[in-house]
Design a protein around this motif. Structure first.
Motif, PDB file in Angstrom:
ATOM      1  N   PRO A  59       4.729 -10.888 -36.513  1.00  0.00           N
ATOM      2  CA  PRO A  59       4.716 -10.685 -37.345  1.00  0.00           C
ATOM      3  C   PRO A  59       3.613  -9.422 -37.927  1.00  0.00           C
ATOM      4  CG  PRO A  59       4.739 -12.752 -36.723  1.00  0.00           C
ATOM      5  CD  PRO A  59       4.517 -12.195 -35.632  1.00  0.00           C
ATOM      6  N   THR A  60       3.007  -9.766 -37.471  1.00  0.00           N
ATOM      7  CA  THR A  60       2.389  -8.052 -37.702  1.00  0.00           C
ATOM      8  C   THR A  60       2.464  -6.719 -37.540  1.00  0.00           C
ATOM      9  OG1 THR A  60       0.205  -9.604 -37.350  1.00  0.00           O
ATOM     10  CG2 THR A  60      -0.391  -6.966 -37.701  1.00  0.00           C
ATOM     11  N   ALA A  61       3.063  -6.434 -36.347  1.00  0.00           N
ATOM     12  CA  ALA A  61       4.185  -5.207 -36.254  1.00  0.00           C
ATOM     13  C   ALA A  61       5.492  -5.031 -37.459  1.00  0.00           C
ATOM     14  CB  ALA A  61       4.578  -5.525 -35.076  1.00  0.00           C
ATOM     15  N   ALA A  62       5.497  -6.157 -37.621  1.00  0.00           N
ATOM     16  CA  ALA A  62       6.954  -6.231 -38.167  1.00  0.00           C
ATOM     17  C   ALA A  62       6.082  -5.916 -40.230  1.00  0.00           C
ATOM     18  CB  ALA A  62       7.522  -7.646 -38.597  1.00  0.00           C
ATOM     19  N   ALA A  63       5.450  -6.274 -40.477  1.00  0.00           N
ATOM     20  CA  ALA A  63       4.706  -6.168 -41.725  1.00  0.00           C
ATOM     21  C   ALA A  63       4.726  -4.849 -41.831  1.00  0.00           C
ATOM     22  CB  ALA A  63       3.950  -7.050 -41.922  1.00  0.00           C
ATOM     23  N   ALA A  64       3.762  -3.940 -40.203  1.00  0.00           N
ATOM     24  CA  ALA A  64       3.304  -2.153 -40.571  1.00  0.00           C
ATOM     25  C   ALA A  64       4.359  -1.796 -40.545  1.00  0.00           C
ATOM     26  CB  ALA A  64       2.462  -2.153 -39.334  1.00  0.00           C
ATOM     27  N   ARG A  65       6.377  -2.525 -40.447  1.00  0.00           N
ATOM     28  CA  ARG A  65       7.151  -1.559 -40.090  1.00  0.00           C
ATOM     29  C   ARG A  65       8.162  -1.830 -41.567  1.00  0.00           C
ATOM     30  NH1 ARG A  65      10.855  -2.414 -34.694  1.00  0.00           N
ATOM     31  NH2 ARG A  65       9.139  -1.527 -33.975  1.00  0.00           N
ATOM     32  N   LEU A  66       7.795  -2.941 -41.969  1.00  0.00           N
ATOM     33  CA  LEU A  66       8.617  -2.515 -42.988  1.00  0.00           C
ATOM     34  C   LEU A  66       7.546  -2.173 -44.727  1.00  0.00           C
ATOM     35  CD1 LEU A  66       8.999  -6.580 -43.708  1.00  0.00           C
ATOM     36  CD2 LEU A  66      11.090  -4.752 -43.281  1.00  0.00           C
ATOM     37  N   LEU A  67       6.446  -2.053 -44.134  1.00  0.00           N
ATOM     38  CA  LEU A  67       5.447  -1.184 -44.921  1.00  0.00           C
ATOM     39  C   LEU A  67       5.660   0.317 -44.803  1.00  0.00           C
ATOM     40  CD1 LEU A  67       2.725  -3.689 -45.098  1.00  0.00           C
ATOM     41  CD2 LEU A  67       3.981  -2.511 -47.326  1.00  0.00           C
TER      42      LEU A  67
END
Length: 67
Positions: free
Chosen positions: A52-60
């Protein structure tokens, strides 16, 4: 009265940040560059292939135009 004022102030700040979060999420989801990649990213998070942390960073990163 002091404790009540402190609670009200904390609640007002909480509401402010909730509004910021909701607005940013709505704008992020509405962004075309995010919308086209979101299903894949969500799928990877759901399957455990992406944290989830990597996904959030990718989305941002996508939203801010870095990727």
């Amino acid at each position: 009265a002091g404790e009540t004022e402190k609670r009200r102030a904390a609640q007002a700040l909480s509401w402010m940040w909730a509004e910021v979060s909701e607005t940013l999420e709505a704008q992020l989801r509405a962004a075309p560059q995010v919308a086209k990649r979101l299903p894949d990213i969500e799928s990877k998070v759901a399957s455990g292939a992406l944290s989830p942390t990597a996904a959030a960073a990718r989305l941002l990163s996508i939203f801010l135009g870095s990727n």
